[in-house]
Design a protein around this motif. Structure first.
Motif, mmCIF file in Angstrom:
data_model
loop_
_atom_site.group_PDB
_atom_site.id
_atom_site.type_symbol
_atom_site.label_atom_id
_atom_site.label_comp_id
_atom_site.label_asym_id
_atom_site.label_seq_id
_atom_site.Cartn_x
_atom_site.Cartn_y
_atom_site.Cartn_z
ATOM 1 N N GLN A 108 -28.502 -12.293 -15.441
ATOM 2 C CA GLN A 108 -28.081 -12.736 -14.098
ATOM 3 C C GLN A 108 -26.743 -12.424 -13.912
ATOM 4 O OE1 GLN A 108 -30.093 -14.467 -11.885
ATOM 5 N NE2 GLN A 108 -28.446 -14.106 -10.737
ATOM 6 N N LEU A 109 -25.888 -12.735 -14.884
ATOM 7 C CA LEU A 109 -24.566 -12.148 -14.504
ATOM 8 C C LEU A 109 -24.226 -10.808 -14.424
ATOM 9 C CD1 LEU A 109 -21.283 -13.017 -15.355
ATOM 10 C CD2 LEU A 109 -21.596 -11.845 -17.602
ATOM 11 N N LEU A 110 -24.921 -9.892 -14.799
ATOM 12 C CA LEU A 110 -24.906 -8.571 -14.600
ATOM 13 C C LEU A 110 -25.221 -8.409 -13.136
ATOM 14 C CD1 LEU A 110 -25.629 -6.883 -18.142
ATOM 15 C CD2 LEU A 110 -23.424 -7.256 -16.977
ATOM 16 N N THR A 111 -26.294 -8.996 -12.929
ATOM 17 C CA THR A 111 -27.242 -8.781 -11.666
ATOM 18 C C THR A 111 -25.980 -9.202 -10.341
ATOM 19 O OG1 THR A 111 -29.115 -9.287 -12.565
ATOM 20 C CG2 THR A 111 -28.892 -9.443 -10.296
ATOM 21 N N ASP A 112 -25.358 -10.258 -10.576
ATOM 22 C CA ASP A 112 -24.363 -10.843 -9.692
ATOM 23 C C ASP A 112 -23.235 -9.585 -9.403
ATOM 24 O OD1 ASP A 112 -25.642 -13.074 -9.291
ATOM 25 O OD2 ASP A 112 -24.739 -14.228 -10.483
ATOM 26 N N HIS A 113 -22.976 -8.975 -10.566
ATOM 27 C CA HIS A 113 -21.890 -8.059 -10.599
ATOM 28 C C HIS A 113 -22.318 -6.958 -9.786
ATOM 29 C CE1 HIS A 113 -18.214 -9.500 -12.860
ATOM 30 N NE2 HIS A 113 -19.097 -9.801 -13.795
ATOM 31 N N ALA A 114 -23.646 -6.450 -10.038
ATOM 32 C CA ALA A 114 -23.994 -5.329 -9.179
ATOM 33 C C ALA A 114 -24.362 -5.512 -7.781
ATOM 34 C CB ALA A 114 -25.470 -4.901 -9.935
ATOM 35 N N GLU A 115 -24.713 -6.896 -7.543
ATOM 36 C CA GLU A 115 -24.964 -7.054 -6.185
ATOM 37 C C GLU A 115 -23.706 -7.273 -5.049
ATOM 38 O OE1 GLU A 115 -28.029 -10.197 -5.012
ATOM 39 O OE2 GLU A 115 -29.349 -9.384 -6.535
ATOM 40 N N TYR A 116 -22.963 -8.180 -5.574
ATOM 41 C CA TYR A 116 -21.520 -8.415 -5.085
ATOM 42 C C TYR A 116 -20.326 -7.558 -5.205
ATOM 43 C CZ TYR A 116 -24.805 -12.381 -4.387
ATOM 44 O OH TYR A 116 -25.920 -13.311 -3.989
ATOM 45 N N GLY A 117 -20.477 -6.949 -6.240
ATOM 46 C CA GLY A 117 -19.142 -6.225 -6.672
ATOM 47 C C GLY A 117 -19.509 -4.627 -6.559
ATOM 48 N N ARG A 118 -20.690 -4.389 -6.355
ATOM 49 C CA ARG A 118 -20.931 -2.794 -6.500
ATOM 50 C C ARG A 118 -20.814 -2.115 -7.612
ATOM 51 N NH1 ARG A 118 -21.939 -0.935 -0.860
ATOM 52 N NH2 ARG A 118 -22.362 0.992 -1.917
ATOM 53 N N TRP A 119 -21.107 -2.817 -8.703
ATOM 54 C CA TRP A 119 -20.982 -2.350 -10.044
ATOM 55 C C TRP A 119 -22.235 -1.730 -10.591
ATOM 56 C CZ3 TRP A 119 -15.996 -1.799 -12.058
ATOM 57 C CH2 TRP A 119 -15.095 -2.569 -11.720
ATOM 58 N N GLU A 120 -22.361 -0.966 -11.516
ATOM 59 C CA GLU A 120 -23.568 -0.452 -12.121
ATOM 60 C C GLU A 120 -23.236 -0.263 -13.578
ATOM 61 O OE1 GLU A 120 -22.953 4.242 -11.392
ATOM 62 O OE2 GLU A 120 -23.841 3.352 -10.005
ATOM 63 N N LEU A 121 -24.345 -0.489 -14.425
ATOM 64 C CA LEU A 121 -24.145 -0.248 -15.925
ATOM 65 C C LEU A 121 -23.910 0.946 -16.237
ATOM 66 C CD1 LEU A 121 -24.757 -2.180 -18.416
ATOM 67 C CD2 LEU A 121 -26.912 -1.293 -18.132
ATOM 68 N N ASP A 122 -22.792 1.073 -17.150
ATOM 69 C CA ASP A 122 -22.440 2.425 -17.591
ATOM 70 C C ASP A 122 -22.821 2.176 -19.020
ATOM 71 O OD1 ASP A 122 -20.891 4.787 -17.927
ATOM 72 O OD2 ASP A 122 -19.371 3.814 -18.865
ATOM 73 N N ARG A 123 -22.571 1.374 -19.843
ATOM 74 C CA ARG A 123 -22.795 1.309 -21.433
ATOM 75 C C ARG A 123 -22.897 -0.282 -21.936
ATOM 76 N NH1 ARG A 123 -18.475 4.790 -24.111
ATOM 77 N NH2 ARG A 123 -19.708 6.296 -23.034
ATOM 78 N N THR A 124 -23.912 -0.145 -22.852
ATOM 79 C CA THR A 124 -23.878 -1.592 -23.272
ATOM 80 C C THR A 124 -24.042 -1.375 -25.053
ATOM 81 O OG1 THR A 124 -25.553 -2.311 -21.890
ATOM 82 C CG2 THR A 124 -25.482 -3.328 -23.870
#
Length: 62
Positions: free
Chosen positions: A22-38
């Motif tokens: 949920q935390l990463l989804t919020d970053h993606a939706e509202y901040g336009r971030w995408e996952l680079d590395r985990t």
């Protein structure tokens, strides 16, 4: 070639997988971030690197 800015997010081991999602989804939706590395550490904590594209505006010279 596009330019990116990066943000590192530390998720402690006490955070559930659902809450981390949920935390990463919020970053993606509202901040336009995408996952680079985990990265998953042996103690169960995670370090996630997010990225987003830097859009530069060109100046109009008349």
């Amino acid at each position: 070639m596009p330019e990116y800015e990066f943000r590192d997010v530390y998720v402690p081991r006490t955070v559930s997988r659902k809450a981390a999602t949920q935390l990463l989804t919020d970053h993606a939706e509202y901040g336009r971030w995408e996952l680079d590395r985990t990265r998953l550490y042996p103690d169960g904590s995670r370090r996630v690197r997010l990225r987003r594209r830097i859009i530069r505006q060109l100046r109009a010279t008349w």
